[in-house]
Design an enzyme around this catalytic site. Structure first.
Site, PDB file in Angstrom:
ATOM      1  N   LYS A 109      37.025   8.051   3.829  1.00 22.85           N
ATOM      2  CA  LYS A 109      35.807   8.695   4.332  1.00 22.85           C
ATOM      3  C   LYS A 109      34.932   9.067   3.155  1.00 22.85           C
ATOM      4  CE  LYS A 109      34.024  10.067   8.302  1.00 22.85           C
ATOM      5  NZ  LYS A 109      34.262   9.481   9.643  1.00 22.85           N
TER       6      LYS A 109
HETATM    7  P1  NAD Z   1      24.478  11.993  14.743  1.00 16.73           P
HETATM    8  O1  NAD Z   1      23.935  12.550  13.478  1.00 16.73           O
HETATM    9  O2  NAD Z   1      23.890  10.755  15.320  1.00 16.73           O
HETATM   10  O3  NAD Z   1      24.411  13.097  15.903  1.00 16.73           O
HETATM   11  C1  NAD Z   1      24.849  14.410  15.764  1.00 16.73           C
HETATM   12  C2  NAD Z   1      24.075  15.241  16.789  1.00 16.73           C
HETATM   13  O4  NAD Z   1      24.574  16.573  16.786  1.00 16.73           O
HETATM   14  C3  NAD Z   1      22.583  15.315  16.479  1.00 16.73           C
HETATM   15  O5  NAD Z   1      21.834  15.105  17.649  1.00 16.73           O
HETATM   16  C4  NAD Z   1      22.416  16.751  15.952  1.00 16.73           C
HETATM   17  O6  NAD Z   1      21.116  17.269  16.186  1.00 16.73           O
HETATM   18  C5  NAD Z   1      23.484  17.479  16.736  1.00 16.73           C
HETATM   19  N1  NAD Z   1      23.913  18.709  16.094  1.00 16.73           N
HETATM   20  C6  NAD Z   1      24.043  18.981  14.766  1.00 16.73           C
HETATM   21  N2  NAD Z   1      24.439  20.242  14.581  1.00 16.73           N
HETATM   22  C7  NAD Z   1      24.567  20.789  15.796  1.00 16.73           C
HETATM   23  C8  NAD Z   1      24.949  22.062  16.265  1.00 16.73           C
HETATM   24  N3  NAD Z   1      25.260  23.045  15.423  1.00 16.73           N
HETATM   25  N4  NAD Z   1      24.988  22.276  17.606  1.00 16.73           N
HETATM   26  C9  NAD Z   1      24.665  21.294  18.476  1.00 16.73           C
HETATM   27  N5  NAD Z   1      24.284  20.067  18.086  1.00 16.73           N
HETATM   28  C10 NAD Z   1      24.236  19.818  16.769  1.00 16.73           C
HETATM   29  O7  NAD Z   1      26.049  11.839  14.491  1.00 16.73           O
HETATM   30  P2  NAD Z   1      27.082  10.933  15.291  1.00 16.73           P
HETATM   31  O8  NAD Z   1      27.226   9.658  14.554  1.00 16.73           O
HETATM   32  O9  NAD Z   1      26.747  10.956  16.731  1.00 16.73           O
HETATM   33  O10 NAD Z   1      28.429  11.744  15.021  1.00 16.73           O
HETATM   34  C11 NAD Z   1      28.802  12.885  15.793  1.00 16.73           C
HETATM   35  C12 NAD Z   1      30.290  13.129  15.626  1.00 16.73           C
HETATM   36  O11 NAD Z   1      31.002  11.946  16.022  1.00 16.73           O
HETATM   37  C13 NAD Z   1      30.765  13.438  14.202  1.00 16.73           C
HETATM   38  O12 NAD Z   1      31.850  14.335  14.267  1.00 16.73           O
HETATM   39  C14 NAD Z   1      31.258  12.097  13.702  1.00 16.73           C
HETATM   40  O13 NAD Z   1      32.237  12.215  12.684  1.00 16.73           O
HETATM   41  C15 NAD Z   1      31.862  11.542  14.977  1.00 16.73           C
HETATM   42  N6  NAD Z   1      32.006  10.072  14.979  1.00 16.73           N
HETATM   43  C16 NAD Z   1      30.928   9.252  14.874  1.00 16.73           C
HETATM   44  C17 NAD Z   1      31.116   7.875  14.913  1.00 16.73           C
HETATM   45  C18 NAD Z   1      29.954   6.904  14.883  1.00 16.73           C
HETATM   46  O14 NAD Z   1      30.190   5.701  15.103  1.00 16.73           O
HETATM   47  N7  NAD Z   1      28.730   7.335  14.661  1.00 16.73           N
HETATM   48  C19 NAD Z   1      32.403   7.345  15.021  1.00 16.73           C
HETATM   49  C20 NAD Z   1      33.487   8.208  15.135  1.00 16.73           C
HETATM   50  C21 NAD Z   1      33.270   9.578  15.119  1.00 16.73           C
END
Ligand code: NAD
Length: 476
Positions: free
Chosen positions: A107
């Site tokens: 990561k």
């Molecule tokens: P992203 O940046 O696209 O979205 C995150 C969202 O959360 C945003 O809309 C943001 O405004 C919101 N956010 C941030 N802080 C917040 C808070 N305090 N309260 C409420 N909302 C809040 O990120 P993502 O890629 O969707 O990732 C989200 C989670 O999923 C992370 O934990 C990431 O590790 C996990 N994840 C993502 C992927 C992927 O393919 N993108 C894969 C596996 C896991």
């Protein structure tokens, strides 16, 4: 009021790991070898901008190299630190093992608020960070393959792939150095939606098992279920969109950075997503009730809670008040180890992150294979498949005209049956298959062993066993 003492994210992962290995019979030392993070590289680099040199700090942690390349996203967020990337790298090791993606875990992260910089500045910062990692083989198609995570997406992945290719002009597999790229720059159809799509497939599989539904105190199908989502970013949006438009679920509340909006009749997810993009937050969204303290909605009545934003949002201080009977961890580590115990004691069923958000790495695996094989999935067989289907349809129609029974094929059947699978259909099919198989591997352990109290412990058991077997095969 002071918050209860919580373990850090990495300590939480270690506690959950320890809980699982206590139920296993691993040779002395192997448990420690699997648990520890092999290496973490920290880099500080400067970028000249706005009339000064700005220094940024980034990390790439490699948790386990029992299989190579290692794989894991790159996160851009202000809270990024070594503890966090190491916890996330460990989760990647177990996640890849659980869904049988042939990788070790890694990561990366950069301490930055991406919203504070314009596109041109972000490109220079991303390329500079990528340069530092590429020159140490911490981005490399056969050694370490990043992907998007919080704060990064297709755009950053395209810059990273281009930077690698500029530095390795003769590497014919250069595009495979990173996944999650745009389709027109070596990406694969269905990658952007993959993690949210995987959350949907995970829930569909859960609702195929009556005893699991009952364990959560629920009944019926996904149709009509009330869902609360935290974070309407990549993962949260796609999960909410597919569940509400394809499975009949109702998203009754969405929690974002600036608060939460709710409507018991269900929110229009696409309209809300458009509103957030235009207005920078959920506040003011029509036909919904706004609550400035968004985290309160984590405790609201619903059937399924989907934390899809960041880690540690359900902790020892609010866990007892969370009323959802089923939580699916779309984000990584949204429930602390302390909160996990409180929720389990209440009978809440938790579908763990290691499994729930594995859709992203699964489709990343497909993209990496596509890049190494230099051909789009479906390109060779699609028309041949359609021609064979056409033969059957022609034959059925001939029989129907020749026979005395008057029957015809419905037009819907013909269009559906005659269509050969393209890349998107194949990706979705491979993802669905992976999510179903991994759910059953994990759930069978949960159902059949009295000493396994929950799906998370079961997921760790399945994953650690696979990693241990792989170390054993190497003679360790
Ligand atoms: P992203 O940046 O696209 O979205 C995150 C969202 O959360 C945003 O809309 C943001 O405004 C919101 N956010 C941030 N802080 C917040 C808070 N305090 N309260 C409420 N909302 C809040 O990120 P993502 O890629 O969707 O990732 C989200 C989670 O999923 C992370 O934990 C990431 O590790 C996990 N994840 C993502 C992927 C992927 O393919 N993108 C894969 C596996 C896991």
């Amino acid at each position: 009021m002071a918050r209860a003492k919580e373990p850090t994210f990495r300590e939480s992962v270690d506690i959950m790991f320890a809980r699982a290995v206590a139920l296993m019979d691993l040779p002395p030392g192997l448990e420690e070898k699997i648990r520890v993070c092999n290496a973490t590289y920290t880099v500080r680099f400067g970028v000249r901008m706005r009339g000064e040199i700005k220094t940024f700090t980034g990390y790439r942690a490699v948790h386990s190299e029992h299989m190579e390349p290692v794989k894991g996203g790159i996160r851009f967020a202000l809270g990024v630190n070594q503890d966090e990337v190491e916890a996330l790298a460990a989760l990647m090791t177990y996640k890849c093992a659980l869904v049988e993606a042939p990788y070790g875990g890694s990561k990366g992260g950069l301490c930055i608020d991406p919203r504070a910089y314009d596109d041109e500045e972000m490109e220079r910062i991303t390329r500079r960070f990528a340069y530092e990692l590429i020159k140490r083989d911490l981005i490399n198609p056969s050694q370490n393959v990043p992907a998007p995570d919080m704060g990064t997406g297709e755009r950053e992945m395209a810059w990273i792939a281009d930077q690698y290719q500029r530095m390795n002009t003769t590497d014919i597999n250069g595009n495979a150095c990173v996944t999650g790229k745009p389709v027109n720059a070596g990406g694969i159809q269905g990658r952007t939606e993959a993690t949210g799509r995987g959350v949907q497939y995970a829930l569909q599989e859960f609702f195929r098992h009556p005893q699991d539904i009952k364990a959560a105190g629920l009944s019926g199908t996904l149709d009509g279920k009330r869902v609360i989502v935290q974070g309407l970013g990549n993962v949260g949006y796609h999960a909410a969109h597919f569940l509400s438009t394809e499975d009949g679920a109702k998203v009754t509340a969405v929690i974002e950075r600036d608060g939460a909006v709710s409507n018991d009749a269900g929110l229009d997810i696409d309209a809300l997503r458009g509103w957030i993009i235009e207005n920078g937050g959920v506040k003011g969204f029509p036909d919904a009730t706004y609550e400035a303290d968004g985290s309160k909605l984590l405790e609201a009545e619903c059937d399924i809670l989907i934390p899809a934003a960041l880690e540690g949002v359900i902790h020892m201080d609010n866990a007892a008040k969370v009323s959802a009977p089923l939580i699916i961890e779309a984000a990584n580590g949204p429930i602390t180890a302390g909160a996990d115990e409180i929720l389990r004691a209440k009978g809440c069923v938790i579908i763990p992150d290691m499994y729930a958000n594995a859709g992203g790495v699964t489709v990343s695996y497909f993209e990496w294979v596509k890049n190494l094989s230099h051909i789009r999935f479906g390109r060779m067989q699609r028309r041949q498949e359609e021609n064979r289907h056409q033969l059957i349809v022609d034959e059925l129609e001939r029989i129907s005209t020749d026979s005395s029974i008057n029957w015809t094929l419905s037009p819907d059947f013909k269009t559906k049956y005659l269509r050969g699978a393209g890349e998107l259909e194949l990706v979705r099919s491979g993802l669905d298959d992976t999510m179903r198989a991994a759910y059953n591997d994990m759930a069978n352990v949960w159902r059949n062993r009295d000493d396994v109290p929950d799906l998370r412990t079961a997921a760790y058991l399945v994953a650690i066993d696979k990693v241990a077997n792989s170390y054993r095969a190497k003679g360790l």
